[in-house]
Design an enzyme around this catalytic site. Structure first.
Site, PDB file in Angstrom:
ATOM      1  N   ASP A  30      -4.030  -0.480  -5.495  1.00 45.98           N
ATOM      2  CA  ASP A  30      -3.204   0.544  -4.853  1.00 45.98           C
ATOM      3  C   ASP A  30      -2.076   0.958  -5.803  1.00 45.98           C
ATOM      4  O   ASP A  30      -1.477   0.127  -6.484  1.00 45.98           O
ATOM      5  CB  ASP A  30      -2.623  -0.018  -3.544  1.00 45.98           C
ATOM      6  CG  ASP A  30      -2.112   1.074  -2.632  1.00 45.98           C
ATOM      7  OD1 ASP A  30      -2.704   1.271  -1.557  1.00 45.98           O
ATOM      8  OD2 ASP A  30      -1.115   1.741  -2.998  1.00 45.98           O
ATOM      9  N   ASN A  85      -5.722   1.346   8.291  1.00 47.18           N
ATOM     10  CA  ASN A  85      -4.957   2.238   9.152  1.00 47.18           C
ATOM     11  C   ASN A  85      -5.885   3.356   9.612  1.00 47.18           C
ATOM     12  O   ASN A  85      -6.555   3.979   8.790  1.00 47.18           O
ATOM     13  CB  ASN A  85      -3.755   2.806   8.390  1.00 47.18           C
ATOM     14  CG  ASN A  85      -2.799   1.721   7.935  1.00 47.18           C
ATOM     15  OD1 ASN A  85      -2.541   0.781   8.682  1.00 47.18           O
ATOM     16  ND2 ASN A  85      -2.290   1.828   6.719  1.00 47.18           N
ATOM     17  N   GLY A  91      -0.533   5.204  10.412  1.00 46.69           N
ATOM     18  CA  GLY A  91      -0.111   5.188   9.014  1.00 46.69           C
ATOM     19  C   GLY A  91      -1.173   5.605   8.020  1.00 46.69           C
ATOM     20  O   GLY A  91      -0.980   5.446   6.814  1.00 46.69           O
ATOM     21  N   GLN A  92      -2.306   6.138   8.504  1.00 48.86           N
ATOM     22  CA  GLN A  92      -3.343   6.568   7.554  1.00 48.86           C
ATOM     23  C   GLN A  92      -2.884   7.842   6.849  1.00 48.86           C
ATOM     24  O   GLN A  92      -2.513   8.825   7.492  1.00 48.86           O
ATOM     25  CB  GLN A  92      -4.678   6.815   8.277  1.00 48.86           C
ATOM     26  CG  GLN A  92      -5.811   7.136   7.303  1.00 48.86           C
ATOM     27  CD  GLN A  92      -7.176   7.266   7.969  1.00 48.86           C
ATOM     28  OE1 GLN A  92      -7.279   7.265   9.204  1.00 48.86           O
ATOM     29  NE2 GLN A  92      -8.212   7.388   7.164  1.00 48.86           N
ATOM     30  N   SER A  93      -2.908   7.808   5.532  1.00 55.68           N
ATOM     31  CA  SER A  93      -2.500   8.989   4.753  1.00 55.68           C
ATOM     32  C   SER A  93      -3.653   9.559   3.941  1.00 55.68           C
ATOM     33  O   SER A  93      -3.609  10.718   3.535  1.00 55.68           O
ATOM     34  CB  SER A  93      -1.328   8.649   3.823  1.00 55.68           C
ATOM     35  OG  SER A  93      -1.696   7.638   2.916  1.00 55.68           O
ATOM     36  N   HIS A  98     -10.800   3.124   4.152  1.00 54.72           N
ATOM     37  CA  HIS A  98     -10.437   2.143   3.109  1.00 54.72           C
ATOM     38  C   HIS A  98      -9.851   0.910   3.768  1.00 54.72           C
ATOM     39  O   HIS A  98      -9.228   0.974   4.825  1.00 54.72           O
ATOM     40  CB  HIS A  98      -9.457   2.733   2.088  1.00 54.72           C
ATOM     41  CG  HIS A  98      -8.249   3.382   2.689  1.00 54.72           C
ATOM     42  ND1 HIS A  98      -8.274   4.643   3.241  1.00 54.72           N
ATOM     43  CD2 HIS A  98      -6.972   2.942   2.818  1.00 54.72           C
ATOM     44  CE1 HIS A  98      -7.067   4.957   3.682  1.00 54.72           C
ATOM     45  NE2 HIS A  98      -6.259   3.942   3.453  1.00 54.72           N
ATOM     46  N   HIS A 100      -7.267  -2.063   2.959  1.00 57.74           N
ATOM     47  CA  HIS A 100      -6.226  -2.637   2.111  1.00 57.74           C
ATOM     48  C   HIS A 100      -6.446  -4.148   2.072  1.00 57.74           C
ATOM     49  O   HIS A 100      -6.620  -4.782   3.131  1.00 57.74           O
ATOM     50  CB  HIS A 100      -4.842  -2.409   2.712  1.00 57.74           C
ATOM     51  CG  HIS A 100      -4.406  -0.978   2.829  1.00 57.74           C
ATOM     52  ND1 HIS A 100      -3.560  -0.390   1.928  1.00 57.74           N
ATOM     53  CD2 HIS A 100      -4.685  -0.038   3.752  1.00 57.74           C
ATOM     54  CE1 HIS A 100      -3.316   0.866   2.297  1.00 57.74           C
ATOM     55  NE2 HIS A 100      -3.988   1.103   3.400  1.00 57.74           N
TER      56      HIS A 100
HETATM   57  P1  AMP Z   1      -3.244   4.669   3.984  1.00 61.62           P
HETATM   58  O1  AMP Z   1      -1.823   5.180   3.984  1.00 61.62           O
HETATM   59  O2  AMP Z   1      -3.502   3.506   4.855  1.00 61.62           O
HETATM   60  O3  AMP Z   1      -4.182   5.828   4.222  1.00 61.62           O
HETATM   61  O4  AMP Z   1      -3.504   4.132   2.527  1.00 61.62           O
HETATM   62  C1  AMP Z   1      -3.664   4.975   1.433  1.00 61.62           C
HETATM   63  C2  AMP Z   1      -3.261   4.181   0.229  1.00 61.62           C
HETATM   64  O5  AMP Z   1      -3.777   4.827  -0.902  1.00 61.62           O
HETATM   65  C3  AMP Z   1      -1.744   4.069   0.025  1.00 61.62           C
HETATM   66  O6  AMP Z   1      -1.387   2.690   0.030  1.00 61.62           O
HETATM   67  C4  AMP Z   1      -1.519   4.727  -1.331  1.00 61.62           C
HETATM   68  O7  AMP Z   1      -0.533   4.060  -2.092  1.00 61.62           O
HETATM   69  C5  AMP Z   1      -2.888   4.627  -1.959  1.00 61.62           C
HETATM   70  N1  AMP Z   1      -3.198   5.647  -2.943  1.00 61.62           N
HETATM   71  C6  AMP Z   1      -3.109   6.987  -2.806  1.00 61.62           C
HETATM   72  N2  AMP Z   1      -3.545   7.611  -3.909  1.00 61.62           N
HETATM   73  C7  AMP Z   1      -3.933   6.628  -4.769  1.00 61.62           C
HETATM   74  C8  AMP Z   1      -4.479   6.615  -6.088  1.00 61.62           C
HETATM   75  N3  AMP Z   1      -4.713   7.747  -6.762  1.00 61.62           N
HETATM   76  N4  AMP Z   1      -4.750   5.419  -6.665  1.00 61.62           N
HETATM   77  C9  AMP Z   1      -4.503   4.257  -5.995  1.00 61.62           C
HETATM   78  N5  AMP Z   1      -3.997   4.212  -4.745  1.00 61.62           N
HETATM   79  C10 AMP Z   1      -3.711   5.370  -4.141  1.00 61.62           C
END
Ligand code: AMP
Length: 112
Positions: A30, A85, A91-93, A98, A100
């Site tokens: 991450d 998430n 909190g999913q972005s 995926h 974690h």
């Molecule tokens: P979530 O917020 O649960 O959807 O997790 C998305 C995760 O992806 C976050 O922890 C970000 O830090 C991570 N993330 C986003 N873009 C990248 C990237 N290019 N390389 C590695 N991690 C990323």
């Protein structure tokens, strides 16, 4: 999916720090680690979130967990947390399923 950042990471169109790869899944560190070890395990196939897991694609989820256990054992982790998430309020972005994997520090419960 053409505009999905995690699809592009899985196909190595966008670089990442790779942890593991096989035909079905890809794992990478991450960018914003929340623990001394924090990597993400993703299916290569695009599944938007845990809400989209069904009988037809759930084998890949089991495979992701087998990969997590394999990497954890290889690295000598006897304790780690797996988080997915699902949805914006949780909190999913990034809308590509995926997991974690967090290790290397004490974890609190319940999560914030
Ligand atoms: P979530 O917020 O649960 O959807 O997790 C998305 C995760 O992806 C976050 O922890 C970000 O830090 C991570 N993330 C986003 N873009 C990248 C990237 N290019 N390389 C590695 N991690 C990323």
């Amino acid at each position: 999916m053409s505009d999905c950042i995690f699809c592009k990471i899985a196909s190595e169109e966008i670089p990442s720090k790779k942890v593991y790869e096989d035909e079905q899944c890809y794992a990478f560190y991450d960018l914003d680690p929340q623990a001394p070890t924090h990597f993400l395990v993703i299916p290569k196939a695009h599944i938007a979130s845990a809400l989209d897991i069904n009988e037809g694609n759930s084998m890949i989820v089991g495979h992701c967990f087998a990969v997590i256990a394999k990497v954890a054992k290889e690295r000598g982790f006897d304790s780690y947390r797996v988080v997915s998430n699902c949805g914006e309020q949780a909190g999913q972005s990034v809308f590509h399923l995926h997991f974690h994997v967090l290790a290397g520090r004490d974890m609190t419960w319940p999560p914030g």
